[in-house]
Design an enzyme around this catalytic site. Structure first.
Site, short mmCIF file in Angstrom:
data_model
loop_
_atom_site.label_atom_id
_atom_site.label_comp_id
_atom_site.label_asym_id
_atom_site.label_seq_id
_atom_site.Cartn_x
_atom_site.Cartn_y
_atom_site.Cartn_z
N LEU A 243 -53.85 -25.15 -16.42
CA LEU A 243 -54.37 -26.49 -15.78
C LEU A 243 -53.71 -27.37 -16.82
O LEU A 243 -54.21 -27.90 -17.82
CB LEU A 243 -55.79 -26.41 -15.58
CG LEU A 243 -56.49 -25.17 -15.01
CD1 LEU A 243 -57.91 -25.56 -15.26
CD2 LEU A 243 -56.05 -25.45 -13.50
N ASP A 244 -52.43 -28.04 -16.51
CA ASP A 244 -51.86 -29.05 -17.36
C ASP A 244 -52.53 -30.18 -17.40
O ASP A 244 -53.23 -30.80 -16.26
CB ASP A 244 -50.54 -29.09 -16.77
CG ASP A 244 -49.79 -30.34 -17.52
OD1 ASP A 244 -49.41 -30.15 -18.70
OD2 ASP A 244 -49.49 -31.32 -17.00
N ALA A 245 -52.66 -30.58 -18.64
CA ALA A 245 -53.54 -32.09 -18.81
C ALA A 245 -54.88 -32.19 -18.18
O ALA A 245 -55.33 -33.55 -17.79
CB ALA A 245 -52.40 -32.97 -18.56
#
Length: 509
Positions: A243-245
């Site tokens: 889950l990027d950023a």
């Protein structure tokens, strides 16, 4: 389904409770209905929604190690890059890693894939979804969910610019006169970007760049869209989702807009929905900061993410080698949470983003941090900055390959020993090791690439021709071959020892 019931609520009841807390009682039922519609085509998923929530063991073991790689990490003229990647991994890395973290492989407009145009498409320059799925023949698959923002050239944002009513609330508008100084900034760039729309000029929230437009998760339809995206990744074989950023998902004026309670509730909802499809899917939030910012994403240990990034390990290990003093590293290791059997740490020393400095805040002194900055610059690396509370520029990450920054002023034999020792530290730690592609071969900073892009991160993102890398590996005396052999031996030794299971307790002496 295996597991022991630990609370009375069913998955459905817990989902509605969380949705009510995030979106209010009026919208909660509607959103849950929409999520169920997304689950409907998936065989057997809805039949489980009224089952009790269960407590599950982590579906990982000591043989798990994660390779971080781009879809076009290795190229040749004969076939698409994803097929070349599979060929190379099957031949050279199947004995050492169990999982491939495929960095964004979607159509994009900037940031080497992290400005996604279409979440559900594969960049045709890389291959297609069959090529992605084929990676799962010999490896587990970790897909990058870049869900905080989307490309300014995406259909969603173009619909917003064109005034399509249903997309007007997909993004976040703000008056540039609003005091946004309290918002946490990961980049030394403006927070708002002006755009000309059919409805006039609008300033839109852009946390990372003017080409990366933040999605508005306060609009429940955006959340439903993202759940549909995550389900499609699972359909194509992903059993881990990065889950990027994710810490930036929820914006609330008057706060720093970072790690808000609603963000945690949304991750819990993702977990609930994915448990209905495949309870062995592991969520991995990417939080570039001190570990105390990441571990809250474990929730109560069973209801949120199963694995979080251990960002401080890299700068603290580098500091130990730079100063010849491991006391800070050892002292910090003693503070790490003990494994629970349900959650674990994703340990890594290098990634596509270089080495985080922010994550060492409060652990290293200013002079120790400056020593790492100086070391990075001395090996041809660069430093990326962010804005502080008063608008000051603060070092954020070191853009360099790990090999170069560990080898400054050392002979090749000494540098190889330091590199091997650093990875032995990582591989002996409780958790799951992650190895960036270039750490298997001791890649140096890619100055030719940087000269073209002028982006510091390019230094650590070199792409190889297949014949070039194969020639290096066929020469047993080459640096690449020696490091590849040492890394393979190290990871095989770890996989053979049950004491390195992610659930095994650990004491730092």
């Amino acid at each position: 389904m295996n597991g022991v019931a630990v609370q009375a609520q069913t998955i459905s009841e817990e989902a509605v409770r969380l949705l009510t807390a995030v979106y209010g009682p009026e919208d909660a039922g509607m959103v849950w209905k929409s999520l169920c519609e997304a689950l409907g085509p998936i065989k057997g998923a809805l039949a489980l929604k009224d089952k009790p929530i269960t407590k599950r063991k982590l579906p990982l073991h000591q043989g798990d190690a994660i390779l971080i790689a781009y879809g076009d990490q290795i190229v040749e003229s004969e076939r698409p890059p994803l097929q070349t990647l599979k060929y190379f991994l099957d031949r050279y890395l199947c004995e050492s890693v169990s999982t491939v973290h495929l960095l964004p492989h979607f159509p994009y407009t900037s940031d080497d894939g992290f400005s996604v145009v279409d979440y559900k498409a594969v960049d045709p320059a890389l291959g297609d979804w069959n090529d992605v799925q084929n990676l799962t023949e010999n490896f587990r698959l970790m897909i990058d969910a870049v869900i905080n923002h989307i490309s300014s050239k995406s259909d969603w944002f173009q619909y917003y610019l064109d005034g399509v009513p249903s997309y007007q609330n997909y993004f976040i508008e703000a008056d540039p006169a609003t005091d946004l100084s309290g918002v946490y900034r990961p980049r030394a760039l403006p927070l708002l970007t002006p755009f000309s729309t059919r409805n006039g000029s609008r300033h839109v929230w852009t946390t990372f760049s003017a080409d990366q437009i933040d999605l508005n998760f306060a609009n429940p339809q955006v959340f439903v869209e993202i759940i549909d995206v995550l389900l499609s990744y699972v359909k194509y074989g992903a059993t881990l989702l990065r889950l990027d950023a994710v810490g930036f998902l929820w914006k609330e004026l008057g706060t720093d807009c970072f790690h808000r309670p609603q963000t945690h509730m949304l991750v819990k909802l993702m977990r609930l929905v994915l448990d209905l499809v495949n309870p062995d899917v592991v969520l991995v939030p990417e939080i570039n900061g001190p570990l105390q910012e990441s571990t809250p994403y474990f929730g109560d240990g069973s209801d949120e993410a199963q694995m979080v990034y251990n960002f401080p390990l890299a700068p603290l290990t580098l500091d130990a080698f730079a100063r010849g003093d491991a006391s800070v590293l050892s002292g910090w290791l003693e503070t790490l949470p003990q494994p629970t059997g349900q959650t674990t740490l994703f340990n890594f020393l290098a990634s596509h983003d270089g080495i985080s400095v922010r994550s060492a805040s409060g652990l290293l002194t200013e002079s120790q941090l400056q020593q790492l900055v100086t070391l990075t610059e001395s090996c041809g690396g660069k430093v990326n900055f962010r804005f502080g509370p008063q608008g000051e520029k603060i070092p954020y990450e070191l853009a360099t390959t790990l090999y170069d920054v560990l080898s400054v002023n050392y002979s090749q034999d000494e540098a190889l020993a330091r590199f091997h020792c650093a990875h032995a530290i990582m591989c002996s730690m409780a958790g799951v090791p992650g190895i960036y592609f270039h750490s298997f071969f001791g890649t140096s900073n890619w100055q030719e690439g940087y000269a073209k892009t002028q982006h510091a991160r390019t230094l650590n993102r070199r792409k190889f021709e297949l014949h070039e890398l194969q020639s290096l590996l066929e020469d047993s005396s080459s640096r690449a071959a020696r490091i590849h052999a040492a890394m393979t031996k190290l990871l095989k030794a770890r996989a053979a020892e049950p004491a390195f299971h992610p659930a095994a307790p650990q004491k730092i002496l």
